[in-house]
Write a protein that holds these residues in place. Structure first.
Motif, PDB file in Angstrom:
ATOM      1  N   HIS A   1       0.824  -1.204   0.000  1.00 38.35           N
ATOM      2  CA  HIS A   1       0.000   0.000   0.000  1.00 38.35           C
ATOM      3  C   HIS A   1       0.864   1.261   0.000  1.00 38.35           C
ATOM      4  O   HIS A   1       0.525   2.249  -0.666  1.00 38.35           O
ATOM      5  N   ALA A   2       1.964   1.248   0.743  1.00 37.36           N
ATOM      6  CA  ALA A   2       2.878   2.390   0.740  1.00 37.36           C
ATOM      7  C   ALA A   2       3.432   2.611  -0.664  1.00 37.36           C
ATOM      8  O   ALA A   2       3.523   3.757  -1.146  1.00 37.36           O
TER       9      ALA A   2
ATOM     10  N   THR B   1       7.305   1.897   8.281  1.00 37.72           N
ATOM     11  CA  THR B   1       6.630   2.611   7.196  1.00 37.72           C
ATOM     12  C   THR B   1       7.582   3.552   6.468  1.00 37.72           C
ATOM     13  O   THR B   1       7.559   3.645   5.238  1.00 37.72           O
ATOM     14  N   LEU B   2       8.442   4.246   7.212  1.00 37.54           N
ATOM     15  CA  LEU B   2       9.422   5.122   6.576  1.00 37.54           C
ATOM     16  C   LEU B   2      10.360   4.329   5.674  1.00 37.54           C
ATOM     17  O   LEU B   2      10.712   4.780   4.569  1.00 37.54           O
ATOM     18  N   GLU B   3      10.766   3.158   6.118  1.00 39.88           N
ATOM     19  CA  GLU B   3      11.643   2.321   5.291  1.00 39.88           C
ATOM     20  C   GLU B   3      10.942   1.915   3.997  1.00 39.88           C
ATOM     21  O   GLU B   3      11.539   1.961   2.912  1.00 39.88           O
TER      22      GLU B   3
ATOM     23  N   LEU C   1       8.596   3.542   2.431  1.00 41.05           N
ATOM     24  CA  LEU C   1       8.442   4.714   1.567  1.00 41.05           C
ATOM     25  C   LEU C   1       9.768   5.156   0.960  1.00 41.05           C
ATOM     26  O   LEU C   1       9.869   5.388  -0.250  1.00 41.05           O
ATOM     27  N   TYR C   2      10.787   5.291   1.784  1.00 46.46           N
ATOM     28  CA  TYR C   2      12.068   5.784   1.281  1.00 46.46           C
ATOM     29  C   TYR C   2      12.752   4.775   0.362  1.00 46.46           C
ATOM     30  O   TYR C   2      13.352   5.156  -0.654  1.00 46.46           O
ATOM     31  N   ASP C   3      12.673   3.493   0.688  1.00 49.18           N
ATOM     32  CA  ASP C   3      13.283   2.484  -0.180  1.00 49.18           C
ATOM     33  C   ASP C   3      12.639   2.480  -1.559  1.00 49.18           C
ATOM     34  O   ASP C   3      13.317   2.353  -2.581  1.00 49.18           O
ATOM     35  N   TYR C   4      11.308   2.640  -1.591  1.00 47.51           N
ATOM     36  CA  TYR C   4      10.606   2.593  -2.869  1.00 47.51           C
ATOM     37  C   TYR C   4      10.834   3.870  -3.683  1.00 47.51           C
ATOM     38  O   TYR C   4      10.917   3.837  -4.916  1.00 47.51           O
TER      39      TYR C   4
END
Length: 451
Positions: A26-27, A57-59, A61-64
């Motif tokens: 979803h992120a 969640t931050l991981e 988002l930032y990884d993607y």
């Protein structure tokens, strides 16, 4: 010193994004969808930096976002953070350090390639409110990060902010690099006069004050604010707020640095334009559980048209080759509804039984007409032209609602209908002011709705 790898873009447009316990897929879908809309990034609202889901969640988002043309920056929700930590200690705000409580997250991500950089080439950091903290607290925090940031807080909870008092600048001027105003996005609660809906008048003194002091400005764009959540029950007029404010923002685009759309996914506030995921939202809130019954994604084509116009310094238009983009929206209970045992939100009286719509037509369009029908009765027929058109006729009845776009010859070329019926009762058991938002589809058809 920070290792800076991100990018900065002129005239960027972001969406405020509530960081919750999003599933990884979803992120990632949120980022893909936001890129399709034309957004440059998300302002990541983090209320409790110690919450167990935040690092995960931050991981995601930032990884993607790492190798994509999409950036992320932190918006420290100091209002929520202060409330959360104060609730856990008897000494009150003395147990809260405000921005310093975000240090571990900031140190981890400020050098990430997906982190957005401000006009000074440094990581952009925002806030939701001042949290009641002093200029000294923020100065100390900035020093701890070698002042290597572009600080664009939302400080409109501080005394003298909207008046742009000289004392405000004396106190806060050395702390901020730019300003962002949240409350200016909507009329005040209980104020539904036409001159206030979509107005940028509250922003103008702040824009001028920021310019006079060599600071930037990020303006807020939103539809409505309705919530029966977060300890509040209120409604701030939606209706035409979104298209009128779009028009007004485009009129002052040269004075702006950024636009932030409020919001991508804050379901309980009703102003989301993206998906509201069940695992990341309060599904006990009936009117958006978890947003599936009240999707707002049909606003996205309008937002895309706005973004393109804002960046190009032009008027709004649909994608090349398209006849039109647009949407129809309405609340699903009438103003004379009676909800036994429920409390009307503050500002209820400013609501109207209206079909609100906005349509963007291609250059050269002429002779076209929009027809609005409520429960089989035509309540409005209006001619439309190239660019952004909008209206909000009253006279809504319980039943199915429909918008039709007709050619000069009377042929129906696009239709918006379906979704939930307008009810004369109170099906959710609350005075629900959230909007049903319906997109345009090619061709004609009959009005329809679901109970």
């Amino acid at each position: 010193m920070l290792h800076l790898l991100g990018e900065t873009q002129a005239k960027a447009v972001f969406a405020h994004y509530m960081v919750g316990s999003q599933d990884q897929d979803h992120a990632q879908q949120d980022i893909d969808n936001a890129m399709t809309v034309g957004l440059d990034g998300f302002a990541l609202n983090i209320g409790d930096p110690t919450a167990s889901y935040v690092p995960t969640t931050l991981e995601y988002l930032y990884d993607y976002a790492y190798d994509k043309d999409f950036k992320l920056f932190f918006s420290m929700d100091l209002s929520a953070e202060t409330a959360a930590c104060t609730a856990g200690c008897a000494s009150g705000t003395a147990c809260c350090s405000g921005p310093s409580d975000y240090m571990s997250l900031l140190q981890l991500y400020l050098g990430n390639e997906a982190y957005y950089l401000g006009p000074n080439g440094l990581p952009m950091i925002s806030t939701y409110s001042s949290g009641g903290f002093s200029n000294e607290t923020f100065s100390t925090w900035k020093t701890s990060l070698d002042s290597q940031m572009y600080f664009i807080p939302m400080f409109d909870d501080t005394d003298g902010y909207y008046a742009q008092a000289s004392g405000w600048w004396s106190y806060w001027g050395s702390v901020v690099d730019a300003l962002f105003s949240w409350e200016a996005a909507w009329p005040a609660v209980g104020d539904g006069s036409s001159s206030d809906v979509g107005s940028v008048s509250p922003d103008m003194p702040v824009i001028e004050g920021a310019a006079d002091h060599g600071k930037g400005y990020m303006i807020a764009l939103s539809s409505l604010q309705y919530k029966d959540a977060y300890g509040a029950n209120l409604y701030r007029p939606g209706g035409l707020n979104l298209p009128i404010r779009m028009n007004n923002i485009l009129g002052i685009a040269s004075q702006l640095d950024f636009v932030e759309i409020i919001t991508w996914n804050d379901g309980p506030e009703s102003h989301y334009i993206g998906d509201v995921w069940a695992e990341a939202s309060d599904t006990s809130i009936e009117y958006c559980e978890p947003g599936a019954a009240f999707p707002h994604t049909a606003w996205q084509p309008l937002v895309t048209s706005f973004i393109n116009a804002y960046k190009a310094g032009s008027s709004m238009s649909p994608p090349s080759g398209a006849t039109a983009v647009g949407a129809l929206w309405y609340k699903t209970i009438l103003q004379d509804a009676s909800c036994s045992g429920a409390t009307k939100p503050d500002g209820w009286s400013t609501g109207t039984d209206s079909l609100t719509w906005a349509i963007v037509l291609a250059s050269g369009s002429s002779g076209m007409t929009v027809v609005l029908t409520s429960n089989g009765a035509v309540i409005s027929t209006v001619g439309v032209n190239a660019g952004l058109n909008f209206g909000s006729p009253t006279g809504v009845q319980a039943g199915a609602q429909m918008l039709q776009l007709l050619t000069s010859a009377g042929t129906v070329v696009m239709t918006a209908t379906g979704g939930e019926c307008v009810s004369s009762g109170c099906p959710a058991g609350i005075y629900n002011m959230n909007y049903q938002v319906l997109g345009l589809s090619s061709g004609g058809g009959s009005a329809s709705c679901s109970s």
